[in-house]
Design a protein around this motif. Structure first.
Motif, mmCIF file in Angstrom:
data_model
loop_
_atom_site.group_PDB
_atom_site.id
_atom_site.type_symbol
_atom_site.label_atom_id
_atom_site.label_comp_id
_atom_site.label_asym_id
_atom_site.label_seq_id
_atom_site.Cartn_x
_atom_site.Cartn_y
_atom_site.Cartn_z
ATOM 1 N N VAL A 29 0.902 -1.271 0.004
ATOM 2 C CA VAL A 29 0.141 0.047 0.003
ATOM 3 C C VAL A 29 0.808 1.183 0.126
ATOM 4 O O VAL A 29 0.761 2.105 -0.821
ATOM 5 C CB VAL A 29 -0.899 -0.064 1.115
ATOM 6 C CG1 VAL A 29 -1.703 1.296 1.356
ATOM 7 C CG2 VAL A 29 -1.988 -1.152 1.215
ATOM 8 N N ARG A 30 1.880 1.385 0.764
ATOM 9 C CA ARG A 30 2.855 2.521 0.980
ATOM 10 C C ARG A 30 3.358 2.742 -0.470
ATOM 11 O O ARG A 30 3.849 3.733 -0.657
ATOM 12 C CB ARG A 30 3.676 2.543 2.067
ATOM 13 C CG ARG A 30 2.895 2.606 3.485
ATOM 14 C CD ARG A 30 3.720 2.466 4.793
ATOM 15 N NE ARG A 30 2.845 2.712 5.950
ATOM 16 C CZ ARG A 30 3.155 2.405 7.161
ATOM 17 N NH1 ARG A 30 4.628 2.117 7.186
ATOM 18 N NH2 ARG A 30 2.563 2.557 7.881
ATOM 19 N N SER A 32 2.434 2.228 -3.281
ATOM 20 C CA SER A 32 1.855 2.410 -4.178
ATOM 21 C C SER A 32 1.594 3.782 -4.652
ATOM 22 O O SER A 32 1.149 4.379 -5.429
ATOM 23 C CB SER A 32 0.161 2.104 -3.920
ATOM 24 O OG SER A 32 -0.437 2.799 -2.814
ATOM 25 N N GLY A 33 2.112 4.765 -3.794
ATOM 26 C CA GLY A 33 1.945 6.365 -3.947
ATOM 27 C C GLY A 33 0.658 6.720 -3.369
ATOM 28 O O GLY A 33 0.693 8.044 -3.411
ATOM 29 N N LEU A 34 -0.286 5.998 -3.173
ATOM 30 C CA LEU A 34 -1.602 6.690 -2.942
ATOM 31 C C LEU A 34 -1.529 7.149 -1.120
ATOM 32 O O LEU A 34 -0.775 6.604 -0.498
ATOM 33 C CB LEU A 34 -2.371 5.540 -2.973
ATOM 34 C CG LEU A 34 -2.960 4.993 -4.261
ATOM 35 C CD1 LEU A 34 -3.722 4.104 -4.244
ATOM 36 C CD2 LEU A 34 -3.339 6.136 -5.054
ATOM 37 N N PRO A 35 -2.244 8.092 -0.992
ATOM 38 C CA PRO A 35 -2.275 8.417 0.460
ATOM 39 C C PRO A 35 -2.853 7.503 1.244
ATOM 40 O O PRO A 35 -3.737 6.736 0.850
ATOM 41 C CB PRO A 35 -3.172 9.744 0.204
ATOM 42 C CG PRO A 35 -3.529 9.983 -1.027
ATOM 43 C CD PRO A 35 -2.997 9.018 -1.845
ATOM 44 N N ASN A 36 -2.355 7.110 2.673
ATOM 45 C CA ASN A 36 -2.932 6.124 3.200
ATOM 46 C C ASN A 36 -2.468 6.516 4.495
ATOM 47 O O ASN A 36 -1.878 7.155 5.056
ATOM 48 C CB ASN A 36 -2.102 4.674 2.869
ATOM 49 C CG ASN A 36 -0.703 4.936 3.014
ATOM 50 O OD1 ASN A 36 -0.170 4.312 4.036
ATOM 51 N ND2 ASN A 36 -0.060 5.144 2.051
#
Length: 41
Positions: A29-30, A32-36
């Protein structure tokens, strides 16, 4: 859009831990570059 998911592996290490599987999922998830964000609850 907000998406939530839970990581609950059906297997783990011989001692019953799942920390490595959870760490791998968080890493994906991290990276992926998406905010999380993560939490324990």
């Amino acid at each position: 859009m907000i998406v939530a998911f839970s990581v609950s592996p059906s297997g783990g290490d011989p001692d019953g831990g799942v920390s490595e599987a959870v760490a791998r999922a968080v890493r994906v998830v991290r990276e992926s570059g998406l905010p999380n964000s993560t939490n324990g609850g």
